[in-house]
Design an enzyme around this catalytic site. Structure first.
Site, PDB file in Angstrom:
ATOM      1  N   GLU A 238      51.371 -14.412  29.466  1.00  0.00           N
ATOM      2  CA  GLU A 238      51.893 -13.449  30.276  1.00  0.00           C
ATOM      3  C   GLU A 238      50.914 -13.000  30.829  1.00  0.00           C
ATOM      4  OE1 GLU A 238      54.218 -11.027  26.947  1.00  0.00           O
ATOM      5  OE2 GLU A 238      55.054 -12.776  26.253  1.00  0.00           O
ATOM      6  N   ASP A 268      54.068  -8.713  32.480  1.00  0.00           N
ATOM      7  CA  ASP A 268      54.051  -8.057  31.268  1.00  0.00           C
ATOM      8  C   ASP A 268      53.799  -6.623  31.977  1.00  0.00           C
ATOM      9  OD1 ASP A 268      54.237  -7.097  28.565  1.00  0.00           O
ATOM     10  OD2 ASP A 268      52.039  -8.019  28.337  1.00  0.00           O
ATOM     11  N   GLU A 324      61.201  -5.088  26.053  1.00  0.00           N
ATOM     12  CA  GLU A 324      60.500  -4.823  25.655  1.00  0.00           C
ATOM     13  C   GLU A 324      60.550  -3.438  24.331  1.00  0.00           C
ATOM     14  OE1 GLU A 324      55.715  -5.410  26.384  1.00  0.00           O
ATOM     15  OE2 GLU A 324      55.835  -4.757  27.498  1.00  0.00           O
TER      16      GLU A 324
END
Length: 375
Positions: A238, A268, A324
Site C-alpha cells: 500500500e 492507500d 477504511e
C-alpha cells in the site's frame, strides 16, 4: 451559565464584543450577508475577540459541501454547520464538544520530541519495532480477506508507540528500509506458521514512495519471498495517494517490478489527496483504499457521492475497493448497502500483535464454521 450577546449586524457585533473583552464562540448566519460575515470573522479573529465559530442557516448545496469538512474558517476553529430552523440539541452538542476540547485535563498539549537517530537505531538493533496485524474482511459474509501489517514500536520505557510518534524520524534518518525489512521478515515468518496449519492469507505492508527510488528494495522483497517459498501474490503493498502525485519514472518502474513479481498494489488513503485520473490509470495498481474520513459521516450526501464515485471508478478500471475506517455497524451497513464489499476498521477488528493473531484466527474460523452449520 455563560453570557450570550446578541447583535443585529456585524458592526454592532464588533462593538459589543469589544465592550465584553471578547467571546469564545460566534454563532453566525452565512446565508444573510455572507461576505460581510466572513470579513467580520477574519477581523475579529485577528484581533483576538473570538476563538471559534458555528455557522447556521440554509446554505446552498455547494457551500454546505465545501464548509462541512472544514475545521477552520477565517482563522477560527469551525465547530460545525447547523441548518435552519436552529435545533438546540445540535447546538448544545457542538458547544459541549468545544468545552471538552478546551478542558486542560483532556487537551493539555503534550510536548513530544521525535526520537533521536541513536534511539531508533538501538530500537531496530533490539527488535523493538514489531508488526501488528489488522484483518480485512468481506463485509457481507464476514469472511477474512487478508491482514495488514502495521508497525508499532514496543518501547521499553514509553510503551507501545504508534507511527505518528516516530515515523517522521525514521524517514528523516533514512532508516525506513531497515525497519520495513524487519517487519517483512516478521510477517513472512508468521505466514510460515500459518502455512503449516493449512492457512493461506494475503499480507499487506505499507511502503513510502521514496523507498522505490532505488532498485535494491524490490530485490530484497523478491529474495525474502523466494527464501520462504511464497508466491508474490501473497503480498500486497500500500502506497499513500499523496506520495504518488509526482511519481518519477524510477518509481513507476519499481511498481511494475512488484506487479511482475505477482504482488498486488493498493493506493492507500484514497480521497485524501488529488491524484490525477490519468496518473492513476497509468500506474499498475489493482486496489483503491478509501480514506476513513470519507465514510465517517456515511449518511451525508457528500460522503455518499464520494463513496459511490470511488466505487464506480474502481470498477471501471478493474480495481477492488477497500473501505477504511469501518468503526461502527452504521458505517458497515451503509457502505455495504452502497455495494462496497471489502472493509477494515475497529468495528470489524482492531490491530493486534502477532501472538494474538494466531488464536484470533482460530476463533474467527470457528465462528464462521458455526454460522455455516446454523444456516
Amino acid at each position: 451559565m455563560p453570557d450570550v450577546i446578541q447583535a443585529g449586524d456585524t458592526e454592532q457585533a464588533m462593538v459589543l464584543m469589544q465592550e465584553a473583552g471578547g467571546v469564545d464562540i460566534v454563532l453566525c448566519d452565512l446565508a444573510d450577508r455572507g461576505y460581510d460575515c466572513l470579513e467580520f470573522l477574519r477581523i475579529a479573529g485577528r484581533v483576538g475577540l473570538v476563538q471559534a465559530v458555528v455557522l447556521c442557516g440554509e446554505l446552498g448545496p455547494e457551500l454546505r459541501r465545501a464548509l462541512v469538512p472544514m475545521s477552520t474558517l477565517s482563522g477560527l476553529q469551525l465547530l460545525g454547520v447547523l441548518r435552519s430552523p436552529l435545533q438546540l440539541w445540535a447546538l448544545r452538542k457542538m458547544l459541549l464538544r468545544y468545552a471538552y476540547r478546551r478542558s486542560p485535563v483532556v487537551c493539555a498539549p503534550l510536548q513530544k520530541n521525535l526520537p533521536t537517530e541513536e534511539e531508533i537505531r538501538r530500537g531496530l538493533a533490539l527488535g523493538e519495532f514489531r508488526a501488528w496485524f489488522q484483518p480485512k474482511f468481506w463485509m457481507r459474509t464476514g469472511a477474512l480477506a487478508g491482514v495488514e501489517a502495521l508497525v508499532r514500536w514496543e518501547h521499553p520505557a514509553r510503551g507501545v508507540l504508534l507511527p505518528a510518534d516516530f515515523l517522521a524520524a525514521v524517514l528523516a534518518y533514512d532508516l525506513i528500509d531497515q525497519m520495513f525489512l524487519q517487519l517483512l521478515e516478521q510477517g513472512l515468518s508468521l505466514l510460515g506458521v500459518l502455512r503449516r496449519q493449512q492457512v493461506q492469507l494475503e499480507l499487506a505492508f505499507n511502503l513510502h514512495a521514496s523507498q522505490l527510488f532505488g532498485n535494491e528494495l524490490v530485490g530484497r522483497i523478491k529474495e525474502a519471498i523466494d527464501r520462504y517459498g511464497f508466491p508474490g501474490s501473497t503480498l500486497l503493498f500500500e502506497l499513500s495517494e499523496n506520495g504518488l502525485l509526482d511519481s518519477s519514472p524510477r518509481i513507476q518502474e519499481n511498481l511494475l517490478r512488484l506487479r511482475m513479481l505477482g504482488c498486488s498494489l493498493s493506493v492507500d488513503d484514497f480521497g485524501q489527496g488529488f491524484s490525477s485520473l490519468k496518473l492513476l490509470c497509468r500506474l499498475p495498481f489493482n486496489q483503491l483504499k478509501l480514506d476513513g474520513e470519507v465514510v465517517r459521516h456515511v449518511d451525508d450526501p457528500a460522503s455518499q457521492a464520494m463513496i459511490a464515485s470511488t466505487l464506480a471508478l474502481a470498477t471501471s478500471v478493474g480495481m477492488s475497493l477497500v473501505i477504511e475506517g469501518v468503526s461502527s455497524q452504521k458505517i458497515r451497513n451503509g457502505v455495504v448497502a452502497m455495494g462496497c464489499e471489502l472493509g477494515q476498521g475497529f468495528y470489524l477488528a482492531r490491530p493486534m500483535a502477532g501472538y494474538r493473531l494466531l488464536p484470533w484466527l482460530d476463533e474467527h474460523r470457528a465462528n464462521c464454521l458455526a454460522v455455516k452449520v446454523i444456516r
